[in-house]
Design a protein around this motif. Structure first.
Motif: not given
Length: 298
Positions: A42, A148, A152, A159, A162, A165-166, A169
């Motif tokens: 990731y 965001h 986190l 996290h 998440e 993924a942020c 994005e």
């Protein structure tokens, strides 16, 4: 009790100056611990924060194995990066590859958020974004997940997914922000301004010749600066990128439709040498050389 600090945090920490003049107030920094599996799969964050700084704030790094993204909330920051100097006003984002020497500083009070990060595809994202658009970007606030991510990281929880993924994005939206709407990208050439149409005609008819920005801007009767901005506005690409793409398209056609050698095709497509041609071709075709391309398609 002895607390074992993750090796990766130790490695990153030595890049943080012990004293950073000019910081008036700060939130963080927040360090995020990731697993080895997360780092393999990731996007992942190293550390982040939010600073309020004044004119004394200035930081220079020669090298760091991470990527750095800023969100300027107020004021402005100035950057020296890859032999370019630019200003990031409030509301903009800046993406840097910290393996390249970079210097950033404030000339007035400024507030900004930042995150150091990495990931298996981070290099590709950063390289493509820089090639197509440079380092300065703008997104609507509601489409910017950087605040965001900072929240986190500040929470102290786990996290990984998440945050990944942020980042995906965020980088995806930066990429999309550099692209023209589909209808603009596919617009007929006769809808380009006459200055741009003239340079496109020159490229299409004389791509085998030496074509410089100066030659194209003279054709458009504009300064090099204004020509480059206008060209990218209407075509979605820099003049250099458009010319390279057109030359490589012609090279592919010649590889498939003629018996010309790679050296001959290189010359006829305007490359300075066959070495340059092979390198550019492979870079744009996932490492496939002109010779391999010809064999596969025949």
């Amino acid at each position: 009790m002895i607390v074992k600090i993750p090796k990766e945090v130790i490695t990153i920490n030595h890049y943080i100056p012990k004293i950073e003049p000019g910081i008036l107030a700060k939130r963080g920094p927040f360090f995020y611990k990731t697993t080895e599996l997360t780092r393999k799969l990731y996007f992942h964050a190293y550390w982040s924060g939010e600073y309020l700084v004044d004119v004394q704030y200035s930081l220079t790094r020669d090298y760091m194995n991470s990527f750095l993204i800023f969100f300027v909330k107020s004021g402005e920051l100035h950057f020296d990066y890859r032999e370019q100097t630019f200003t990031a006003p409030a509301g903009t984002l800046v993406l840097l590859d910290c393996k390249e020497k970079n210097h950033y500083f404030a000339s007035q009070n400024a507030r900004f958020q930042f995150i150091h990060f990495n990931g298996p595809t981070a290099q590709s994202f950063c390289d493509i974004l820089y090639e197509q658009h440079g380092s300065l970007f703008s997104l609507p606030l509601e489409q910017n997940p950087l605040p965001h991510i900072l929240d986190l990281m500040e929470s102290g929880g786990e996290h990984d997914f998440e945050i990944a993924a942020c980042f995906h994005e965020l980088l995806g939206r930066l990429f999309e922000s550099t692209r023209l709407p589909l209808e603009a990208r596919s617009a007929p050439s006769d809808k380009y301004p006459s200055e741009i149409q003239a340079t496109l005609t020159l490229i299409h008819n004389h791509y085998s010749e030496k074509i410089t920005i100066q030659r194209l801007s003279r054709e458009a009767s504009l300064s090099s600066y204004h020509f480059s901005r206008l060209f990218k506005k209407h075509t979605g690409e820099s003049p250099h990128r458009y010319l390279l793409t057109h030359r490589l398209k012609q090279a592919k056609r010649m590889l498939l439709e003629t018996n010309l050698t790679v050296e001959q095709i290189s010359t006829q497509c305007g490359f300075s040498s066959s070495t340059h041609f092979i390198k550019a071709f492979a870079s744009e075709n996932a490492g496939t050389t002109p010779g391999k391309f010809r064999k596969v398609h025949f």
